[in-house]
Design an enzyme around this catalytic site. Structure first.
Site, mmCIF file in Angstrom:
data_model
loop_
_atom_site.group_PDB
_atom_site.id
_atom_site.type_symbol
_atom_site.label_atom_id
_atom_site.label_comp_id
_atom_site.label_asym_id
_atom_site.label_seq_id
_atom_site.Cartn_x
_atom_site.Cartn_y
_atom_site.Cartn_z
ATOM 1 N N ASP A 73 0.854 -1.184 0.000
ATOM 2 C CA ASP A 73 0.000 0.000 0.000
ATOM 3 C C ASP A 73 0.892 1.236 0.000
ATOM 4 O O ASP A 73 2.105 1.137 0.203
ATOM 5 C CB ASP A 73 -0.986 -0.005 1.174
ATOM 6 C CG ASP A 73 -0.349 0.205 2.531
ATOM 7 O OD1 ASP A 73 0.824 -0.199 2.716
ATOM 8 O OD2 ASP A 73 -1.010 0.754 3.424
ATOM 9 N N TYR A 75 2.983 4.696 0.808
ATOM 10 C CA TYR A 75 3.598 5.298 1.990
ATOM 11 C C TYR A 75 2.577 6.223 2.656
ATOM 12 O O TYR A 75 1.821 6.924 1.978
ATOM 13 C CB TYR A 75 4.829 6.114 1.601
ATOM 14 C CG TYR A 75 5.980 5.306 1.049
ATOM 15 C CD1 TYR A 75 6.568 4.283 1.787
ATOM 16 C CD2 TYR A 75 6.496 5.575 -0.217
ATOM 17 C CE1 TYR A 75 7.637 3.555 1.281
ATOM 18 C CE2 TYR A 75 7.575 4.854 -0.732
ATOM 19 C CZ TYR A 75 8.139 3.847 0.024
ATOM 20 O OH TYR A 75 9.192 3.128 -0.465
ATOM 21 N N PHE A 86 6.809 1.779 -3.898
ATOM 22 C CA PHE A 86 8.184 1.938 -3.392
ATOM 23 C C PHE A 86 8.813 3.302 -3.699
ATOM 24 O O PHE A 86 9.868 3.618 -3.177
ATOM 25 C CB PHE A 86 9.109 0.816 -3.902
ATOM 26 C CG PHE A 86 8.680 -0.549 -3.485
ATOM 27 C CD1 PHE A 86 8.858 -0.992 -2.180
ATOM 28 C CD2 PHE A 86 8.066 -1.407 -4.387
ATOM 29 C CE1 PHE A 86 8.446 -2.251 -1.783
ATOM 30 C CE2 PHE A 86 7.640 -2.676 -4.003
ATOM 31 C CZ PHE A 86 7.834 -3.090 -2.694
ATOM 32 N N HIS A 192 10.346 -9.745 1.011
ATOM 33 C CA HIS A 192 9.998 -8.323 0.859
ATOM 34 C C HIS A 192 11.186 -7.461 1.272
ATOM 35 O O HIS A 192 11.947 -7.825 2.174
ATOM 36 C CB HIS A 192 8.782 -7.995 1.733
ATOM 37 C CG HIS A 192 8.155 -6.676 1.432
ATOM 38 N ND1 HIS A 192 8.621 -5.498 1.971
ATOM 39 C CD2 HIS A 192 7.102 -6.349 0.644
ATOM 40 C CE1 HIS A 192 7.877 -4.497 1.515
ATOM 41 N NE2 HIS A 192 6.956 -4.985 0.720
#
Length: 229
Positions: A73, A75, A86, A192
């Protein structure tokens, strides 16, 4: 009814993205999502701000799609979310997860971009897509209950008819999409880049090296992972 802010962004997308996305976004299956998002917008600061929520599609040419990187999701810090998984604006500090992505790039032989903006990747056909496209400011994963995951799964399913491209699914949440990926596409799964899990061998996965080799074998242009936004 879809919130006006989202409808306007959808209408502003290139025609090929509109053709793929409109039947999904306008589906009656997602009425509850749009109702919940409209309510959130009335009482909360929702990120990314209107105008940036579909940036993953707006900045990535569908005809040149090469790689899909799935995040969780946006930031949730002020000014961070810009609609690309990202990625942050070039004038902001590089977040910890992206810092680990850049370390993996170096491990595979590339210089990372000079800032936290990944718009340079998007322009080369990298779809930087989150599973959840919005979040309340300062409340991580706060829109995970709205229904975005089902919509994004439909988007991924619709992309399966496109020419062969690669998928990068980092972490358990993204890997739930793996059954949708057809065999003609490259599928990379693994740890991740979050500091909570990257220590378990994120950079040693050599995903960027594998992507480069596969894209070349497919006769695709490949990605200059050092490109700045």
């Amino acid at each position: 009814m879809m919130p006006a802010s989202m409808a306007a962004e959808l209408a502003a997308l290139p025609a090929d993205w509109q053709a793929l996305l409109l039947p999904i976004f306008n589906s009656a299956r997602h009425v509850k999502l749009w109702q919940a998002l409209a309510q959130e917008e009335q009482k909360q600061s929702v990120l990314p701000p209107a105008g940036k929520r579909l940036n993953a599609f707006a900045l990535c040419p569908l005809a040149g799609l090469q790689v899909v990187i799935i995040g969780q999701d946006p930031y949730h810090g002020p000014h961070q979310a810009e609609g690309l998984s990202f990625s942050v604006s070039a004038d902001l500090p590089i977040p910890p997860s992206l810092r680990n992505v850049y370390q993996a790039l170096v491990f595979d032989g590339w210089q990372p971009p000079s800032s936290g903006s990944l718009a340079g990747w998007a322009a080369q056909g990298v779809l930087l897509l989150n599973q959840v496209l919005t979040v309340r400011q300062s409340q991580a994963n706060s829109h995970a209950h709205l229904g975005w995951q089902a919509l994004i799964a439909e988007v991924i399913a619709a992309l399966q008819d496109r020419p062969a491209h690669a998928y990068v699914l980092w972490g358990a949440h993204a890997q739930k999409l793996a059954p949708l990926i057809e065999a003609k596409h490259l599928l990379l799964t693994g740890v991740h880049p979050s500091p909570l899990s990257a220590y378990r061998g994120f950079k040693e996965q050599r995903h960027f090296q594998q992507l480069a080799a596969w894209l070349q074998a497919q006769g695709l242009p490949g990605v200059d992972w050092s490109a700045s936004g």
